[in-house]
Design an enzyme around this catalytic site. Structure first.
Site, short mmCIF file in Angstrom:
data_model
loop_
_atom_site.label_atom_id
_atom_site.label_comp_id
_atom_site.label_asym_id
_atom_site.label_seq_id
_atom_site.Cartn_x
_atom_site.Cartn_y
_atom_site.Cartn_z
N SER A 142 -79.49 13.81 -5.82
CA SER A 142 -80.01 14.40 -7.05
C SER A 142 -81.13 13.51 -7.58
O SER A 142 -82.02 13.10 -6.82
CB SER A 142 -78.84 14.56 -8.03
OG SER A 142 -79.29 15.03 -9.25
N TYR A 156 -88.25 20.77 -12.20
CA TYR A 156 -87.54 19.79 -11.37
C TYR A 156 -86.28 19.30 -12.10
O TYR A 156 -85.19 19.26 -11.52
CB TYR A 156 -88.48 18.63 -11.05
CG TYR A 156 -87.86 17.56 -10.18
CD1 TYR A 156 -87.69 17.77 -8.82
CD2 TYR A 156 -87.45 16.34 -10.71
CE1 TYR A 156 -87.12 16.78 -8.01
CE2 TYR A 156 -86.89 15.35 -9.92
CZ TYR A 156 -86.73 15.58 -8.56
OH TYR A 156 -86.16 14.61 -7.76
N LYS A 160 -82.32 19.72 -10.97
CA LYS A 160 -81.43 18.58 -10.74
C LYS A 160 -80.25 18.58 -11.71
O LYS A 160 -79.14 18.20 -11.34
CB LYS A 160 -82.23 17.27 -10.82
CG LYS A 160 -83.27 17.11 -9.70
CD LYS A 160 -82.63 17.03 -8.32
CE LYS A 160 -83.62 16.79 -7.20
NZ LYS A 160 -83.00 16.69 -5.87
N1 LIG Z 1 -88.95 9.93 -4.39
C1 LIG Z 1 -88.44 9.85 -5.59
O1 LIG Z 1 -88.99 9.21 -6.50
C2 LIG Z 1 -87.10 10.53 -5.89
C3 LIG Z 1 -86.43 10.16 -7.07
C4 LIG Z 1 -85.22 10.78 -7.35
C5 LIG Z 1 -84.70 11.73 -6.48
N2 LIG Z 1 -85.37 12.08 -5.34
C6 LIG Z 1 -84.78 13.11 -4.48
O2 LIG Z 1 -84.59 12.58 -3.19
C7 LIG Z 1 -84.59 13.65 -2.23
C8 LIG Z 1 -85.46 13.24 -1.04
O3 LIG Z 1 -86.80 13.08 -1.48
P1 LIG Z 1 -87.76 11.93 -0.92
O4 LIG Z 1 -88.08 11.04 -2.05
O5 LIG Z 1 -87.23 11.35 0.32
O6 LIG Z 1 -89.10 12.80 -0.66
P2 LIG Z 1 -89.85 13.24 0.69
O7 LIG Z 1 -90.25 12.06 1.48
O8 LIG Z 1 -90.92 14.17 0.22
O9 LIG Z 1 -88.73 14.04 1.48
C9 LIG Z 1 -88.37 15.35 1.14
C10 LIG Z 1 -87.74 16.00 2.36
O10 LIG Z 1 -87.35 17.35 2.03
C11 LIG Z 1 -87.84 18.21 3.06
N3 LIG Z 1 -88.09 19.55 2.52
C12 LIG Z 1 -88.84 19.90 1.46
N4 LIG Z 1 -88.84 21.25 1.32
C13 LIG Z 1 -88.08 21.74 2.33
C14 LIG Z 1 -87.72 23.05 2.75
N5 LIG Z 1 -88.14 24.15 2.08
N6 LIG Z 1 -86.92 23.20 3.83
C15 LIG Z 1 -86.50 22.11 4.51
N7 LIG Z 1 -86.80 20.84 4.17
C16 LIG Z 1 -87.59 20.67 3.10
C17 LIG Z 1 -89.12 17.54 3.58
O11 LIG Z 1 -89.38 17.92 4.92
P3 LIG Z 1 -90.45 18.99 5.43
O12 LIG Z 1 -91.65 18.92 4.54
O13 LIG Z 1 -90.71 18.55 6.84
O14 LIG Z 1 -89.74 20.30 5.36
C18 LIG Z 1 -88.69 16.07 3.55
O15 LIG Z 1 -87.99 15.76 4.72
C19 LIG Z 1 -85.09 14.89 -2.98
O16 LIG Z 1 -84.01 15.74 -3.27
C20 LIG Z 1 -85.68 14.32 -4.27
O17 LIG Z 1 -85.60 15.23 -5.34
C21 LIG Z 1 -86.56 11.49 -5.03
#
Ligand SMILES: NC(=O)c1ccc[n+]([C@@H]2O[C@H](COP(=O)([O-])OP(=O)(O)OC[C@H]3O[C@@H](n4cnc5c(N)ncnc54)[C@H](OP(=O)(O)O)[C@@H]3O)[C@@H](O)[C@H]2O)c1
Length: 263
Positions: A142, A156, A160
């Protein structure tokens, strides 16, 4: 609480092509688990397979997590190739930046589809198999924004908060089945998340200060899976924000309105 073994654990990880999901997959494989990793970008999943410590324990399936057929395929593959499923990690996620008034119904629906409806429906699909698993668990990645919302990320934050509420309800429902429901709430994390936002319009949110690495977030999530800890807020700043919001909600509202936008 019972410690969950990672060796031979059978897992599905969504959003595995970059960031936290990629690290989760690599760390689970290195610890002896078997993983079905999914995301849309096939070339990135092939990179992941090349980087995995034991590629024979990794199956990659490219597809959109919003596609019901892909979700069925993930669960069927776990049944057929691994003989079951012990862990579902709902990690795939997207964001959109800008005030709600500058957004659109399409933007809201897209964010909710990926961040809420898709993981919830994948969970529904996986539950019968998870019920037969070894010490089964569902881990929802989340955000700290599931606990305290900020401006210019309304869709967003809503998605969440929704997954937070779903996780709490499901945890209570599945207690008697022995299925842990774990909510991991990272703060700003180094990944491709900011560059992948589906839209940027109007006034922008303040940039988060400091960032955890995706590897550190994945380590913390996997530790929660091992220990069965139900809720993990990862950063000190995140913990401070949650407590401030609980103890002094009016002050918290004032602070995010005053400092929540980029200046
Ligand atoms: N980065 C931050 O600051 C942060 C903070 C708090 C929480 N989060 C959460 O952490 C989780 C992972 O994010 P991350 O930071 O690792 O970002 P990321 O590097 O952008 O990774 C997001 C992943 O989700 C996949 N994705 C997106 N849309 C999709 C779809 N329609 N179908 C299948 N796969 C999909 C992307 O792959 P493809 O594009 O190849 O499909 C990618 O593998 C998310 O839920 C995000 O909300 C992130």
């Amino acid at each position: 609480m019972a410690r969950r073994q990672l060796r031979d654990l059978r897992a599905i990880v969504t959003g595995a092509s970059s960031g936290i999901g990629r690290e989760l997959t690599l760390q689970l494989i290195a610890a002896g688990a078997k993983v079905i990793a999914t995301a849309r970008r096939e070339d990135r999943l092939q990179d992941l397979a090349s980087a995995a410590a034991a590629p024979e324990r990794l199956i990659v399936i490219a597809g959109d997590v919003c596609d019901a057929e892909l979700r069925t395929q993930l669960v069927q593959t776990a049944a057929e190739k691994f003989g079951g499923l012990d862990l579902l990690i709902n990690n795939a996620g997207i964001g959109a930046l800008g005030p709600f008034a500058d957004g659109s119904p399409e933007r809201l629906r897209k964010v909710m589809e990926v961040n809420f409806f898709a993981p919830v429906e994948l969970t529904r699909e996986a539950l019968p198999l998870l019920r037969q698993g070894n010490q089964p668990a569902i881990c929802n990645v989340s955000s700290i924004l599931a606990h305290r919302a900020v401006p210019a990320k309304s869709e967003y934050c809503a998605s969440k908060f929704a997954i937070h509420g779903f996780s709490d309800a499901l945890r209570a429902e599945l207690t008697s089945d022995g299925i842990d429901v774990i909510l991991v709430s990272p703060s700003t994390t180094e990944s491709e998340f900011s560059s992948a936002v589906i839209e940027k319009s109007g006034r922008q949110p303040a940039k988060g200060k400091g960032a955890m690495t995706s590897a550190a977030v994945a380590r913390a999530a996997i530790k929660a899976v091992q220990t069965g800890k139900h809720e993990v807020i990862l950063s000190l700043g995140g913990k401070g924000l949650v407590w401030l919001d609980r103890l002094a909600p009016t002050l918290s509202d004032w602070l995010v309105a005053r400092f929540g936008f980029d200046r």
